[in-house]
Design an enzyme around this catalytic site. Sequence first.
Site, PDB file in Angstrom:
ATOM      1  N   ARG A 273      59.432  17.629  18.110  1.00  0.00           N
ATOM      2  CA  ARG A 273      59.966  18.565  19.118  1.00  0.00           C
ATOM      3  C   ARG A 273      60.021  17.884  20.487  1.00  0.00           C
ATOM      4  O   ARG A 273      59.021  17.754  21.189  1.00  0.00           O
ATOM      5  CB  ARG A 273      59.075  19.811  19.193  1.00  0.00           C
ATOM      6  CG  ARG A 273      59.424  20.759  20.300  1.00  0.00           C
ATOM      7  CD  ARG A 273      60.675  21.554  20.058  1.00  0.00           C
ATOM      8  NE  ARG A 273      60.505  22.474  18.922  1.00  0.00           N
ATOM      9  CZ  ARG A 273      61.538  23.092  18.360  1.00  0.00           C
ATOM     10  NH1 ARG A 273      62.747  22.876  18.778  1.00  0.00           N
ATOM     11  NH2 ARG A 273      61.351  23.913  17.347  1.00  0.00           N
TER      12      ARG A 273
ATOM     13  N   GLN B 195      67.514  23.034   9.362  1.00  0.00           N
ATOM     14  CA  GLN B 195      68.349  23.147  10.569  1.00  0.00           C
ATOM     15  C   GLN B 195      68.669  21.754  11.090  1.00  0.00           C
ATOM     16  O   GLN B 195      67.811  20.861  11.040  1.00  0.00           O
ATOM     17  CB  GLN B 195      67.531  23.934  11.611  1.00  0.00           C
ATOM     18  CG  GLN B 195      67.981  23.772  13.050  1.00  0.00           C
ATOM     19  CD  GLN B 195      68.451  25.076  13.667  1.00  0.00           C
ATOM     20  OE1 GLN B 195      69.221  25.815  13.054  1.00  0.00           O
ATOM     21  NE2 GLN B 195      67.988  25.330  14.866  1.00  0.00           N
TER      22      GLN B 195
ATOM     23  N   ARG C 142      67.195  13.526  10.905  1.00  0.00           N
ATOM     24  CA  ARG C 142      66.011  13.493  11.790  1.00  0.00           C
ATOM     25  C   ARG C 142      64.708  13.565  11.010  1.00  0.00           C
ATOM     26  O   ARG C 142      63.636  13.401  11.592  1.00  0.00           O
ATOM     27  CB  ARG C 142      66.093  14.612  12.824  1.00  0.00           C
ATOM     28  CG  ARG C 142      65.992  16.032  12.244  1.00  0.00           C
ATOM     29  CD  ARG C 142      65.910  17.052  13.380  1.00  0.00           C
ATOM     30  NE  ARG C 142      65.830  18.429  12.871  1.00  0.00           N
ATOM     31  CZ  ARG C 142      65.515  19.470  13.618  1.00  0.00           C
ATOM     32  NH1 ARG C 142      65.270  19.322  14.915  1.00  0.00           N
ATOM     33  NH2 ARG C 142      65.458  20.689  13.109  1.00  0.00           N
TER      34      ARG C 142
ATOM     35  N   HIS D  22      70.492  15.361  20.458  1.00  0.00           N
ATOM     36  CA  HIS D  22      69.944  16.662  20.931  1.00  0.00           C
ATOM     37  C   HIS D  22      68.867  16.429  22.017  1.00  0.00           C
ATOM     38  O   HIS D  22      67.696  16.760  21.836  1.00  0.00           O
ATOM     39  CB  HIS D  22      69.345  17.340  19.691  1.00  0.00           C
ATOM     40  CG  HIS D  22      68.931  18.762  19.851  1.00  0.00           C
ATOM     41  ND1 HIS D  22      68.005  19.202  20.758  1.00  0.00           N
ATOM     42  CD2 HIS D  22      69.299  19.868  19.159  1.00  0.00           C
ATOM     43  CE1 HIS D  22      67.810  20.504  20.625  1.00  0.00           C
ATOM     44  NE2 HIS D  22      68.587  20.920  19.677  1.00  0.00           N
TER      45      HIS D  22
ATOM     46  N   ASP E 102      71.811  29.294  25.362  1.00  0.00           N
ATOM     47  CA  ASP E 102      72.051  28.516  24.134  1.00  0.00           C
ATOM     48  C   ASP E 102      73.561  28.499  23.929  1.00  0.00           C
ATOM     49  O   ASP E 102      74.148  29.389  23.343  1.00  0.00           O
ATOM     50  CB  ASP E 102      71.359  29.185  22.940  1.00  0.00           C
ATOM     51  CG  ASP E 102      71.258  28.235  21.743  1.00  0.00           C
ATOM     52  OD1 ASP E 102      70.477  28.552  20.815  1.00  0.00           O
ATOM     53  OD2 ASP E 102      71.956  27.202  21.751  1.00  0.00           O
TER      54      ASP E 102
ATOM     55  N   GLU F  38      72.856  18.367  25.221  1.00  0.00           N
ATOM     56  CA  GLU F  38      73.077  17.642  23.972  1.00  0.00           C
ATOM     57  C   GLU F  38      74.544  17.209  23.861  1.00  0.00           C
ATOM     58  O   GLU F  38      75.441  17.985  24.219  1.00  0.00           O
ATOM     59  CB  GLU F  38      72.700  18.543  22.796  1.00  0.00           C
ATOM     60  CG  GLU F  38      71.331  19.194  22.953  1.00  0.00           C
ATOM     61  CD  GLU F  38      71.193  20.453  22.113  1.00  0.00           C
ATOM     62  OE1 GLU F  38      70.482  21.371  22.545  1.00  0.00           O
ATOM     63  OE2 GLU F  38      71.782  20.517  21.014  1.00  0.00           O
TER      64      GLU F  38
HETATM   65  O1  TA6 Z   1      70.730  22.975  20.162  1.00  0.00           O
HETATM   66  C1  TA6 Z   1      70.247  24.267  20.403  1.00  0.00           C
HETATM   67  C2  TA6 Z   1      69.640  24.806  19.115  1.00  0.00           C
HETATM   68  O2  TA6 Z   1      70.596  24.933  18.123  1.00  0.00           O
HETATM   69  C3  TA6 Z   1      68.932  26.120  19.418  1.00  0.00           C
HETATM   70  O3  TA6 Z   1      69.623  27.205  18.847  1.00  0.00           O
HETATM   71  C4  TA6 Z   1      67.540  25.918  18.844  1.00  0.00           C
HETATM   72  O4  TA6 Z   1      67.497  26.285  17.480  1.00  0.00           O
HETATM   73  C5  TA6 Z   1      67.379  24.422  19.059  1.00  0.00           C
HETATM   74  O5  TA6 Z   1      68.642  23.902  18.643  1.00  0.00           O
HETATM   75  C6  TA6 Z   1      66.192  23.827  18.411  1.00  0.00           C
HETATM   76  O6  TA6 Z   1      66.447  23.545  17.076  1.00  0.00           O
HETATM   77  P1  TA6 Z   1      65.224  22.974  16.201  1.00  0.00           P
HETATM   78  O7  TA6 Z   1      65.726  22.896  14.824  1.00  0.00           O
HETATM   79  O8  TA6 Z   1      64.898  21.631  16.795  1.00  0.00           O
HETATM   80  O9  TA6 Z   1      64.110  23.944  16.380  1.00  0.00           O
END
Ligand code: TA6
Length: 298
Positions: free
Chosen positions: A73, A91, A96, A165, A210, A269
Amino acid sequence: MSTQEQPSESGVPGRVVFLDGRGELPMLEISTAWSMAEIYLQGAHVTHFRKKDELPLLFLSQCSRFAEGQPIRGGVPVVFPWFGPREGMGQHGFARLKTWELKEFAPAPNGSVSVRFRLPDCPEASAFPAFTADYVVTVSETLRLELAVTNNSTTDEFLFENCLHTYFEVGDIRTVSIRGLGGAAYLDKVANFAQKSETGDSIRISSEVDRIYVNTSAPIEIVDPGIGRKIRVEKQASLSTVVWNPWIAKAQQMPDFGNEEYERMVCVESGNVSLNEIRLPPGEVSRLIVELSSGPLQ
Ligand code: TA6
């Protein structure tokens, strides 16, 4: 631990130290005449970059996990081959979460240090056409990042999203201005991805933000009176800029993020996501380049 040094014109060596970082994850520590950086092989993840006369440029959560297969993070997560959630998958893609191969590191005569990583083959990649993903990090007075994706298929185009990001360290988010997106269209995730247009030349943040700005290749400036710093984000082959701050409620919902840490960070990003998804023809190469620089507020 081992060290590689290369003399440079400045007399100060560009130095690369290999060591076990947090969670015993392998990492590189890079020092140059101007700066220091840390890169974990997991995700080829730059977690730290600091110029000698400045505070760290990148934000890293004090609560971040450092465990195999867990996202880190902060710093610069490499988002590939998709952005956001995907049914039954993690996600922001799988790049990564993988341990990238260190292919070469090249301290240059000018004192900069470049390191090239390659995403190893993995089961998740079988859902896509054959591809190669290389990532080159160049550390000097600036931090230059290049994600090169080659479509090795001879028949199929490769549809993917890419995004660096980047989490930036700021003094107090409430006093920060983000410039360069005036007039750009964006998808507002906080408003169920409603399509909007940025009316102001300078974005201020006082709640959760966001936003996926699309069809914009503009450089971005982050003006931070709290630290007395201006950060510049320049990009090539990128049509999307994402701006994110979780603010209070979302910060409290993230176990790997401190409740108050939203005050000291903003994500700006750079990549190609959503409407700007890349359709890479067979045999072609996509090179996403981002260069981060900073200096004192005039
Ligand atoms: O880039 C913004 C985002 O898509 C937010 O919606 C939030 O989810 C952030 O990425 C963090 O994503 P992560 O998977 O690192 O928790």
